[in-house]
Design a protein around this motif. Structure first.
Motif, PDB file in Angstrom:
ATOM      1  N   ALA A  53      -4.807   8.599   5.478  1.00 16.78           N
ATOM      2  CA  ALA A  53      -4.542   8.104   4.066  1.00 16.78           C
ATOM      3  C   ALA A  53      -3.341   7.897   3.847  1.00 16.78           C
ATOM      4  O   ALA A  53      -2.839   6.813   3.386  1.00 16.78           O
ATOM      5  N   HIS A  54      -2.142   8.651   4.648  1.00 18.52           N
ATOM      6  CA  HIS A  54      -0.708   8.229   4.525  1.00 18.52           C
ATOM      7  C   HIS A  54      -0.478   7.080   5.087  1.00 18.52           C
ATOM      8  O   HIS A  54       0.466   6.050   5.075  1.00 18.52           O
ATOM      9  N   ALA A  55      -1.186   6.668   6.315  1.00 12.66           N
ATOM     10  CA  ALA A  55      -0.997   5.293   7.036  1.00 12.66           C
ATOM     11  C   ALA A  55      -1.340   4.232   6.109  1.00 12.66           C
ATOM     12  O   ALA A  55      -0.663   3.022   6.286  1.00 12.66           O
ATOM     13  N   VAL A  56      -2.393   4.309   5.602  1.00 10.79           N
ATOM     14  CA  VAL A  56      -2.895   3.203   4.674  1.00 10.79           C
ATOM     15  C   VAL A  56      -1.873   3.020   3.579  1.00 10.79           C
ATOM     16  O   VAL A  56      -1.734   1.820   2.897  1.00 10.79           O
ATOM     17  N   MET A  57      -1.263   3.922   2.798  1.00 12.80           N
ATOM     18  CA  MET A  57      -0.308   3.777   1.872  1.00 12.80           C
ATOM     19  C   MET A  57       1.047   3.736   2.431  1.00 12.80           C
ATOM     20  O   MET A  57       2.116   3.257   1.598  1.00 12.80           O
ATOM     21  N   GLY A  58       1.185   3.350   3.594  1.00 16.26           N
ATOM     22  CA  GLY A  58       2.519   3.527   4.310  1.00 16.26           C
ATOM     23  C   GLY A  58       3.620   4.560   3.892  1.00 16.26           C
ATOM     24  O   GLY A  58       4.630   4.232   3.894  1.00 16.26           O
ATOM     25  N   LEU A  59       2.996   5.775   3.936  1.00 15.48           N
ATOM     26  CA  LEU A  59       3.608   6.964   3.596  1.00 15.48           C
ATOM     27  C   LEU A  59       3.726   7.783   4.842  1.00 15.48           C
ATOM     28  O   LEU A  59       3.943   9.213   4.407  1.00 15.48           O
ATOM     29  N   LEU A  60       3.640   7.484   6.051  1.00 17.93           N
ATOM     30  CA  LEU A  60       3.788   8.178   7.162  1.00 17.93           C
ATOM     31  C   LEU A  60       5.031   9.277   7.235  1.00 17.93           C
ATOM     32  O   LEU A  60       5.824   8.472   6.856  1.00 17.93           O
ATOM     33  N   PRO A  61       5.043  10.186   7.731  1.00 22.22           N
ATOM     34  CA  PRO A  61       6.361  11.004   8.152  1.00 22.22           C
ATOM     35  C   PRO A  61       7.135  10.102   9.309  1.00 22.22           C
ATOM     36  O   PRO A  61       6.493   9.507  10.041  1.00 22.22           O
ATOM     37  N   LYS A  62       8.531  10.193   9.036  1.00 23.54           N
ATOM     38  CA  LYS A  62       8.957   9.263  10.118  1.00 23.54           C
ATOM     39  C   LYS A  62       8.718   9.605  11.614  1.00 23.54           C
ATOM     40  O   LYS A  62       8.982   8.615  12.340  1.00 23.54           O
ATOM     41  N   ALA A  63       8.424  11.012  11.894  1.00 20.69           N
ATOM     42  CA  ALA A  63       8.059  11.190  13.174  1.00 20.69           C
ATOM     43  C   ALA A  63       6.687  10.658  13.556  1.00 20.69           C
ATOM     44  O   ALA A  63       6.703  10.617  14.860  1.00 20.69           O
ATOM     45  N   VAL A  64       6.010  10.390  12.956  1.00 18.52           N
ATOM     46  CA  VAL A  64       4.632   9.586  13.088  1.00 18.52           C
ATOM     47  C   VAL A  64       4.772   8.140  12.996  1.00 18.52           C
ATOM     48  O   VAL A  64       5.041   7.459  12.158  1.00 18.52           O
ATOM     49  N   LYS A  65       4.566   7.647  14.147  1.00 19.42           N
ATOM     50  CA  LYS A  65       4.308   5.956  14.148  1.00 19.42           C
ATOM     51  C   LYS A  65       3.111   5.384  14.603  1.00 19.42           C
ATOM     52  O   LYS A  65       2.457   5.805  15.309  1.00 19.42           O
ATOM     53  N   PRO A  66       2.634   4.182  13.970  1.00 14.15           N
ATOM     54  CA  PRO A  66       1.467   3.464  14.374  1.00 14.15           C
ATOM     55  C   PRO A  66       1.828   2.824  15.664  1.00 14.15           C
ATOM     56  O   PRO A  66       2.848   2.082  15.798  1.00 14.15           O
ATOM     57  N   VAL A  67       1.152   2.804  16.763  1.00 15.58           N
ATOM     58  CA  VAL A  67       1.316   2.294  17.997  1.00 15.58           C
ATOM     59  C   VAL A  67       0.293   1.261  18.211  1.00 15.58           C
ATOM     60  O   VAL A  67       0.520   0.559  19.375  1.00 15.58           O
ATOM     61  N   ALA A  68      -0.675   1.388  17.680  1.00 15.73           N
ATOM     62  CA  ALA A  68      -1.861   0.171  17.882  1.00 15.73           C
ATOM     63  C   ALA A  68      -2.761   0.291  16.748  1.00 15.73           C
ATOM     64  O   ALA A  68      -2.899   1.036  16.114  1.00 15.73           O
ATOM     65  N   GLY A  69      -3.587  -0.950  16.652  1.00 13.03           N
ATOM     66  CA  GLY A  69      -4.484  -1.028  15.658  1.00 13.03           C
ATOM     67  C   GLY A  69      -3.820  -1.737  14.429  1.00 13.03           C
ATOM     68  O   GLY A  69      -2.941  -2.359  14.407  1.00 13.03           O
ATOM     69  N   ALA A  70      -5.094  -2.093  13.386  1.00 10.55           N
ATOM     70  CA  ALA A  70      -4.593  -2.534  12.305  1.00 10.55           C
ATOM     71  C   ALA A  70      -5.107  -1.911  10.998  1.00 10.55           C
ATOM     72  O   ALA A  70      -6.338  -1.266  11.224  1.00 10.55           O
ATOM     73  N   ILE A  71      -4.723  -1.948   9.923  1.00  8.07           N
ATOM     74  CA  ILE A  71      -5.304  -1.354   8.685  1.00  8.07           C
ATOM     75  C   ILE A  71      -5.105  -2.608   7.858  1.00  8.07           C
ATOM     76  O   ILE A  71      -4.173  -3.144   7.363  1.00  8.07           O
ATOM     77  N   ARG A  72      -6.428  -3.221   7.551  1.00  9.15           N
ATOM     78  CA  ARG A  72      -6.568  -4.339   6.761  1.00  9.15           C
ATOM     79  C   ARG A  72      -7.060  -4.041   5.277  1.00  9.15           C
ATOM     80  O   ARG A  72      -8.135  -3.520   5.060  1.00  9.15           O
ATOM     81  N   LEU A  73      -6.394  -4.734   4.256  1.00  4.62           N
ATOM     82  CA  LEU A  73      -6.724  -4.240   2.972  1.00  4.62           C
ATOM     83  C   LEU A  73      -7.339  -5.821   2.518  1.00  4.62           C
ATOM     84  O   LEU A  73      -6.306  -6.692   2.239  1.00  4.62           O
ATOM     85  N   ALA A  74      -8.724  -6.162   2.460  1.00  2.51           N
ATOM     86  CA  ALA A  74      -9.000  -7.252   1.746  1.00  2.51           C
ATOM     87  C   ALA A  74      -8.482  -8.396   2.976  1.00  2.51           C
ATOM     88  O   ALA A  74      -8.197  -9.422   2.262  1.00  2.51           O
ATOM     89  N   GLY A  75      -8.537  -7.942   4.124  1.00  2.10           N
ATOM     90  CA  GLY A  75      -7.983  -8.903   5.108  1.00  2.10           C
ATOM     91  C   GLY A  75      -6.667  -9.149   5.510  1.00  2.10           C
ATOM     92  O   GLY A  75      -6.393  -9.702   6.696  1.00  2.10           O
ATOM     93  N   ARG A  76      -5.814  -8.571   4.729  1.00  2.00           N
ATOM     94  CA  ARG A  76      -4.445  -8.349   5.044  1.00  2.00           C
ATOM     95  C   ARG A  76      -4.019  -7.006   5.735  1.00  2.00           C
ATOM     96  O   ARG A  76      -4.313  -5.963   5.445  1.00  2.00           O
ATOM     97  N   ASP A  77      -3.258  -7.248   6.943  1.00  2.00           N
ATOM     98  CA  ASP A  77      -2.891  -6.043   7.534  1.00  2.00           C
ATOM     99  C   ASP A  77      -1.584  -5.402   7.020  1.00  2.00           C
ATOM    100  O   ASP A  77      -0.511  -5.834   7.172  1.00  2.00           O
ATOM    101  N   LEU A  78      -1.911  -4.254   6.550  1.00  2.00           N
ATOM    102  CA  LEU A  78      -0.796  -3.528   5.911  1.00  2.00           C
ATOM    103  C   LEU A  78       0.187  -2.869   6.874  1.00  2.00           C
ATOM    104  O   LEU A  78       1.438  -2.960   6.286  1.00  2.00           O
ATOM    105  N   LEU A  79      -0.177  -2.881   8.091  1.00  4.62           N
ATOM    106  CA  LEU A  79       1.033  -2.472   9.221  1.00  4.62           C
ATOM    107  C   LEU A  79       1.943  -3.527   9.297  1.00  4.62           C
ATOM    108  O   LEU A  79       2.952  -3.172   9.795  1.00  4.62           O
ATOM    109  N   ALA A  80       1.450  -4.714   8.971  1.00  2.00           N
ATOM    110  CA  ALA A  80       2.374  -5.714   9.374  1.00  2.00           C
ATOM    111  C   ALA A  80       3.279  -6.121   8.100  1.00  2.00           C
ATOM    112  O   ALA A  80       4.432  -6.948   8.255  1.00  2.00           O
ATOM    113  N   LEU A  81       3.233  -5.358   6.949  1.00  2.00           N
ATOM    114  CA  LEU A  81       3.941  -5.689   5.507  1.00  2.00           C
ATOM    115  C   LEU A  81       5.321  -4.968   5.875  1.00  2.00           C
ATOM    116  O   LEU A  81       5.472  -3.816   6.366  1.00  2.00           O
TER     117      LEU A  81
END
Length: 536
Positions: A53-81
């Motif tokens: 849930a926090h990854a989708v909102m872009g609210l992950l704790p600083k110590a937790v990092k996305p290292v692979a994959g994508a989260i697409r909202l209506a086709g747009r990758d939120l991890l790239a924003l």
């Protein structure tokens, strides 16, 4: 051809810090949610469901990092924003309902102003339109007197009303996706049922996709279209609600379902007749709320409450939030001073004693609190926490620490835990420490105030078994305060149902659950989520 999902999570991997208990909070998770669909993500505490849930909102704790994959909202990758772009996504495209609305709402801002802020942040509507829309949203989420409550502060609202305000804020900009992170965990069954119905109605009305995070399988049975099961960050099973709840394939899913307490009380051997160890007679407690520039009001939290509790017996006090059950429990320990009535421990009427005269007798009645983290001193070791009570009553520190080790083993922890601190334990382990502390003074009566309500089902089942085992060994009398009727069914010999400070119905658990006499009791039982599926 299938329509594009509103949310598509593909191969998501969230890395934890090097010293963590596993390398990834979430590992290779793939999920999809369509418009108007509710996906429930379930699992125990630490399974990674809130991290998604926090990854989708872009609210992950600083110590937790996305290292692979994508989260697409209506086709747009939120991890790239960028963070600036994500600020525009939050609220406008994704709304979130948090678990504890009191900590999520600003305590010094009026309710309407907090909703208006959402429109201001996105530069939408004129000032009068913003306020009118805030009141309209409060009306839509079913709040009584929305015009009055719009001017209220969060502390003036009940838990259920605050949660409705959070839902109104989350839906203010009509987002495509609504994330609900344990939104009903702290609510009583009737308020919980109302909130679940509200979320379900709103997603049908607006066509919103809902990502619902929970550990409560009863809630899942009520609201889910599909279920995803997470174990230690790994997605172990996914399917429709009928597939996962009706024919679970994975052993972990089967374990979670087996831990859901049934509404059918188990058969219990009759307790031998014995003299009560706790007698409460005509207990009364009134809270007086004073206010500037307007009349104060009185709340009768306990009104003519009477019951007895025998050795080896468990009496459940059940009812909605605000029914007075916690007040009664705290009055029994004189943590709150009653205004009227008598409380007798064995042959000693403790309401007649001064604070000083009561002190040597306090060890006879002890309490296990709802939140073990808040009730354990974070700066003291577990050994000190458990041994301080006996030391205060004259036991040497050496003997008290030796007894603390025995108690840790009694509650299923290692004696080596004596030198560790509360933050080094899980929620369930901290609750075991709270139970050990309460037992250190060898009480006659244990008051358990919502002692398992914050725990996930498998840990809850372990703590309930522990409490029953300890009761049988030590002959404890237990006053069990809870809003969870499933838990009450499994652990209580007798039930007293409280409504607005009064006991409206009382009796043996099996008789009361099978043939409730009072309309309020029937209403509570009807509101239990997943009653049909888990009523067995």
């Amino acid at each position: 051809m299938m329509a594009e999902p509103v949310l598509s999570i593909e191969g998501l991997k969230l890395a934890l810090p090097v010293m963590a208990d596993r390398p990834y909070a979430v590992e290779d998770a793939t999920l999809r949610i369509a418009a108007g669909e509710t996906l429930c993500v379930v699992g125990e505490s630490g399974s990674g469901k809130s991290m998604i849930a926090h990854a989708v909102m872009g609210l992950l704790p600083k110590a937790v990092k996305p290292v692979a994959g994508a989260i697409r909202l209506a086709g747009r990758d939120l991890l790239a924003l960028s963070e600036e772009a994500m600020q525009d996504v939050r609220g406008r495209e994704v709304g979130m309902i948090f678990q504890e609305p009191m900590t999520s709402l600003n305590p010094v801002m009026r309710v309407a102003d907090q909703i208006v802020e959402t429109f201001e942040a996105h530069k939408l509507l004129t000032k009068p339109e913003r306020y009118a829309r805030a009141v309209a949203l409060l009306t839509e989420v079913g709040l009584p007197e929305p015009e009055r409550l719009a001017r209220a502060y969060p502390h003036e609202l009940s838990g259920g009303q605050r949660q409705r305000v959070m839902i109104a804020m989350a839906l203010a900009l009509e987002p495509k996706l609504l994330i609900a992170d344990e939104p009903t965990t702290a609510l009583d069954v009737t308020t919980q049922a109302q909130i679940l119905k509200l979320i379900d109605n709103l997603r049908h009305k607006h066509g919103t996709a809902v990502l619902f995070i929970t550990h409560d399988m009863g809630v899942v049975a009520e609201i889910a279209d599909r279920i995803a099961v997470l174990e230690k960050g790994v997605l172990v099973e996914e399917g429709t609600v009928d597939q996962v709840l009706g024919s679970p394939r994975h052993p972990y899913t089967q374990k979670l379902l087996a831990a859901v307490p049934s509404l059918t009380p188990p058969e219990r051997p009759a307790l031998p007749e014995s003299k009560p160890v706790l007698t409460v007679e005509k207990l009364g407690k009134v809270y007086r709320k004073r206010a500037f520039f307007r009349p104060g009001r009185e709340v009768r939290a306990a009104d003519d409450v009477s019951f007895t509790l025998a050795r080896g017996e468990t009496l459940g006090l059940v009812g909605e939030s605000g029914s007075g059950k916690s007040t009664v429990g705290r009055c029994c320990l004189r943590l709150i001073e009653p205004d009227s009535g008598r409380i007798t421990l064995g042959d000693l009427t403790i309401t007649d004693l001064s604070v000083a005269a009561l002190r040597p007798h306090r060890k006879r009645i002890q309490m296990v609190f709802q939140d073990p983290f808040a009730s354990l001193n974070p700066r003291q070791t577990v050994g000190r926490i458990i041994s301080d009570g006996p030391v205060a009553h004259g036991t040497s520190r050496k003997n008290a620490l030796a007894r603390a080790k025995e108690l840790l083993e009694l509650v299923g922890l290692s004696a080596n835990a004596i030198d560790r601190y509360p933050h080094e334990f899980s929620g369930g382990q901290r609750q075991r420490i709270g139970i050990a502390r309460a037992l250190a003074l060898e009480p006659d009566v244990l008051v358990a105030d919502e002692a398992v309500s914050a725990l996930d089902v498998s840990v809850q089942a372990q703590i309930l078994k522990l409490i029953k085992d300890i009761q049988q060994r030590l002959g404890l009398a237990i006053l069990f305060v809870t809003h969870d009727l499933r838990v009450a069914a499994q652990i209580c010999d007798k039930i007293a149902v409280m409504q607005r400070g009064r006991i409206v119905e009382a009796g043996p658990t099996a008789a009361l659950f099978s043939a409730p006499q009072h309309a309020y009791t029937r209403q509570l039982l009807a509101a239990v989520p997943g009653g049909e599926r888990f009523g067995r």
